[in-house]
Enzyme design. Structure first.
Site, short mmCIF file in Angstrom:
data_model
loop_
_atom_site.label_atom_id
_atom_site.label_comp_id
_atom_site.label_asym_id
_atom_site.label_seq_id
_atom_site.Cartn_x
_atom_site.Cartn_y
_atom_site.Cartn_z
N SER A 107 0.83 -1.15 0.15
CA SER A 107 -0.04 0.13 0.13
C SER A 107 0.76 1.22 -0.02
CB SER A 107 -1.02 -0.08 1.13
OG SER A 107 -1.95 0.95 1.17
N ASP A 214 -9.98 -4.67 -4.55
CA ASP A 214 -9.43 -3.86 -3.73
C ASP A 214 -10.18 -2.59 -3.83
OD1 ASP A 214 -8.05 -1.78 -2.29
OD2 ASP A 214 -6.03 -2.74 -2.95
N HIS A 244 -8.13 -5.45 -0.13
CA HIS A 244 -6.87 -4.41 0.05
C HIS A 244 -5.62 -5.29 0.66
CE1 HIS A 244 -4.22 -1.17 -0.14
NE2 HIS A 244 -4.21 -1.08 1.25
#
Length: 272
Positions: A107, A214, A244
């Site tokens: 991320s 996601d 995610h």
């Protein structure tokens, strides 16, 4: 699995770091960059899979995250976080000399890892990006147009199909449960631009892994950034239905097997 906690000086205070030793003879080093609002303590199971495959795993709580110093989730400059990660990298290499180094970023950690690879890629053996904040992230521009950041916690259902993951996240005192901070979103925006303006990774092996469902970092937004970064040694793994946090998904064993398999292929020269 026993890990060693240690500290070092970062650009804005003390950084809390952790080392997980290899289960047997160490064959490589994995440097871990976690995502926004979380901390390396959430990666115990990832470290377990990597150390079982011969890795020494080293991670650090970014400035303003976890047990590190700094105002909570205030990241005014991604480049300075890259500097911090480089200091961790140098310390890890000094303690484990001669081992090839794989960088894993998730991320926001994927954004940090991508910039790290652009700046220091000649010292890396491979790069792994999990749900990375690279390419087009429409949420940044949308948030920056607002007069104030929305005072709402993260929707925990976006993390994983496993409801326990969201529950654990919500109960974790080291996780940030407040709103975004404008300087951090602006720094992410600048970081996205820096990756786009920076070089491709050339011959550095790259694994891009992403959940197709996601909604926090949509897969198609990341694709343009990954396509800019990738070179000739590239592996893509997209997981249908996964959200995610792919390492915390219901198919986490598959994801971890793909991760360790990629690293094994790189080390054995099978991607050459």
């Amino acid at each position: 699995m026993t890990s060693q906690e240690w500290a070092l000086d970062g650009h804005a205070g003390r950084l809390a770091a952790r080392t997980w030793p290899a289960a047997g003879t160490a064959t490589h080093l994995v440097l871990l960059a976690h995502g926004y609002g979380e901390h390396v303590g959430r990666y115990e199971h990832v470290a377990a899979a990597l150390t079982a495959a011969g890795a020494v795993v080293v991670g650090v709580d970014h400035v303003g995250h976890g047990r590190s110093d700094g105002e909570r989730v205030l990241v005014p400059d991604v480049e300075r976080v890259v500097d911090d990660l480089h200091a961790v990298d140098l310390r890890a290499r000094a303690e484990h000399p001669g081992l090839p180094v794989v960088l894993l970023g998730h991320s926001m950690g994927g954004l940090i890892a991508a910039r790290y690879a652009q700046r220091y890629g000649d010292g890396l053996t491979a790069l792994v990006l999990s749900g990375p904040l690279v390419g087009d992230w429409a949420a940044a521009d949308a948030l920056l147009t607002l007069p104030e950041m929305p005072d709402a916690p993260l929707d925990i259902t976006t993390l994983s199909r496993d409801p326990q993951v969201g529950a654990d996240y919500a109960a974790d005192p080291l996780v940030w449960h407040g709103p975004f901070k404008r300087p951090t979103v602006q720094a992410i925006r600048w970081g996205l631009d820096a990756v786009a303006a920076g070089p491709s990774l050339g011959s550095l092996p790259l694994l891009w892994a992403h959940g197709e469902a996601d909604t926090l970092v949509p897969v198609e937004g990341s694709r343009s950034g990954v396509q800019h970064l990738r070179g000739e040694r590239y592996v893509e793994r997209l997981y249908p239905g996964a959200r995610h946090e792919i390492f915390n998904e219901t198919n986490a064993e598959e994801v971890l097997a793909d991760l360790t398999g990629f690293v094994a292929d790189v080390l054995a020269g099978r991607l050459d």
